[in-house]
Design a protein around this motif. Structure first.
Motif, short mmCIF file in Angstrom:
data_model
loop_
_atom_site.label_atom_id
_atom_site.label_comp_id
_atom_site.label_asym_id
_atom_site.label_seq_id
_atom_site.Cartn_x
_atom_site.Cartn_y
_atom_site.Cartn_z
N HIS A 1 -1.20 7.26 -2.73
CA HIS A 1 -1.39 8.59 -3.32
C HIS A 1 -0.08 9.22 -3.76
O HIS A 1 -0.08 10.19 -4.52
CB HIS A 1 -2.09 9.51 -2.32
N TYR B 1 -0.93 -0.08 -6.16
CA TYR B 1 -1.84 -0.54 -5.11
C TYR B 1 -2.68 0.59 -4.52
O TYR B 1 -3.34 0.42 -3.51
CB TYR B 1 -1.05 -1.24 -4.00
N GLY B 2 -2.61 1.76 -5.15
CA GLY B 2 -3.48 2.86 -4.74
C GLY B 2 -2.85 3.91 -3.87
O GLY B 2 -3.55 4.82 -3.40
N ASP C 1 0.81 -1.22 0.00
CA ASP C 1 0.00 0.00 0.00
C ASP C 1 0.84 1.27 0.00
O ASP C 1 0.30 2.38 0.11
CB ASP C 1 -1.00 0.01 1.16
#
Length: 489
Positions: free
Chosen positions: A22, A19-20, A14
């Motif tokens: 930011h 995996y998203g 993450d």
């Protein structure tokens, strides 16, 4: 066929763009996900570094291969015993030999074996490049070795190259001249001022007060690594430097990809990206460490670009990293062995079909002694030695609603604790019936003075807690580990 296996230490998914995350930490590695498959629920069975790679290389859970810790008897793999032939089948049936059996030339650029005296890691490799810094190196020392090998050998067919980078691992060590691209970029973090104030009171190694494990010492050799963080700005610096380590490893890999493309071979080759474990960044009050059997430590990235395989696919099924052995055997047409504990997920790669476990059991015995069950949206953690963190014996988290493990639900949902405990018990029984050993190595660790990273640390740490305003925690540690001799429930 050509296969590049990218092994980036201490990489939590993450914190990757694909995996998203930011932040744009992984622009080069993200292309693997776009060109192949991203696995969302992929876990090491045993953490951290040594146990994770022992399970991957052997294809066996740590409870069976024996290497579950960082010191003592349980830091070594078990000998095969009376069944050993002229050569040990454990080292013939391992992960790296799958590629040799498929007719590939096998190469490793890694210092892992020397770092942990885990020489079994070399079994199956025909070429080994170890620059001799035992994991203390950063990517700029690895890159010339990798580029030289690719220049000399890349155009040849049938090779497997294992390329290992340590940059996200503590101490965070990007080169001094390498800028922090995230300096002025907000964290968008779940760690609010209120949460941070709770973390300042945390008892246990690698808390925000002791980023050096049991102290706030800052080494002049690693000026980017803080010894502690006393406010949110300093906490941001800690996470920035972790992200910089990921970004730097990605920068190194971008140059490797460029070299492969210059050879005209990148498009047709297989590329695999994974890690040995993740990194806690505030979960359970711990920072910059991988010392628990939880989501932050044991969930790892897995990206795979495979010729003729799925493109842009996302898989959500539960998998162990040791599932990779039967998977690669299926894809390459090599034998599968009864000794392996994993289950193949090759249908995910070739067809996008579901192929995973109903539940997983993940373990940690180097910093704490924990076994955890991952099922549905839940993570049940059972603690045998708390590594001086004052954990409860049981913890239960809904990681879909609470991915950072802030809200323990055990009191309101005892039936889910019972389910998690039963998953661990059934897994334990199956593993021990399959094992040639009579003793679960968890109990070897417990009998040999507990997890390695707690050895000889308690007295001085109790003094530090007292000096830094955490007297109640000091008293509780004495009660658990002095008065009751570790029998604290």
């Amino acid at each position: 066929m050509r296969i590049l296996f990218i092994d980036i230490d201490t990489l939590r998914p993450d914190h990757m763009g694909c995996y998203g995350y930011h932040r744009n930490t992984t622009p080069n590695l993200d292309r693997i996900a776009a060109e192949g498959i991203r696995f969302n629920s992929y876990y090491c069975s045993d953490a951290p570094c040594l146990p994770s790679r022992a399970s991957l290389v052997s294809g066996m859970f740590g409870i069976r291969n024996g290497a579950v810790g960082h010191g003592g008897t349980a830091a070594d793999r078990r000998l095969q015993g009376p069944a050993r032939d002229f050569v040990a089948s454990y080292d013939q049936e391992n992960f790296h030999n799958i590629f040799r059996q498929a007719g590939m030339h096998t190469v490793s650029i890694s210092t892992f074996a020397e770092r942990h005296s885990s020489w079994w890691f070399h079994a199956g490799f025909q070429e080994i490049y170890d620059i001799g810094k035992r994991g203390g190196e950063s990517g700029e020392e690895i890159l010339p070795v990798a580029l030289d090998w690719i220049e000399r050998n890349g155009s040849k067919d049938d090779w497997f190259l294992h390329l290992h980078l340590w940059d996200p691992h503590t101490p965070y060590r990007t080169p001094l001249g390498f800028p922090n691209p995230f300096k002025d970029e907000p964290l968008n973090s779940w760690i609010t001022e209120e949460v941070f104030q709770k973390h300042l009171k945390h008892v246990g190694p690698h808390s925000i007060n002791e980023l050096g494990m049991y102290s706030d010492y800052e080494s002049p050799e690693h000026p980017k690594q803080l010894g502690k963080a006393t406010n949110l700005a300093e906490m941001k610096h800690v996470i920035d430097e972790y992200d910089c380590g990921i970004y730097y490893a990605d920068y190194i890999m971008g140059q490797v990809f460029d070299a492969l493309e210059a050879k005209g071979i990148y498009d047709d080759m297989a590329v695999i990206l994974t890690s040995d474990h993740g990194e806690t960044m505030g979960e359970l009050g711990i920072y910059s460490e991988h010392g628990t059997a939880d989501q932050a430590t044991c969930r790892i990235p897995f990206l795979m670009k495979w010729p003729g395989g799925m493109r842009g696919h996302i898989d959500h099924s539960l998998h162990y990293s040791l599932d990779l052995l039967p998977t690669m055997a299926d894809l390459l047409g090599t034998p599968k062995y009864e000794n392996w504990d994993g289950e193949s997920f090759s249908p995910v790669i070739t067809e996008g079909a579901d192929a995973g476990w109903d539940s997983l059991v993940i373990s940690q015995m180097a910093h704490v002694c924990q076994r955890s069950a991952r099922f549905g949206d839940w993570l049940y953690i059972r603690t045998y030695h708390d590594g001086y963190h004052l954990f409860d014996r049981e913890m239960l988290f809904n990681i879909k609603e609470d991915p950072y493990e802030q809200f323990d639900r055990k009191e309101e949902l005892p039936e889910l604790c019972d389910k998690g405990a039963r998953i661990i018990l059934d897994w334990h029984d199956r593993a021990m019936m399959k094992s040639r050993a009579e003793i679960d190595p968890l109990w070897t660790v417990m009998k040999e003075n507990g997890p390695y990273h707690t050895w000889h640390a308690l007295d001085n740490y109790v003094k530090r807690l007292t000096k830094t305003g955490r007297e109640e925690g000091a008293k509780e540690l004495i009660n658990r580990y002095k008065t009751k001799q570790g029998l604290w429930w």
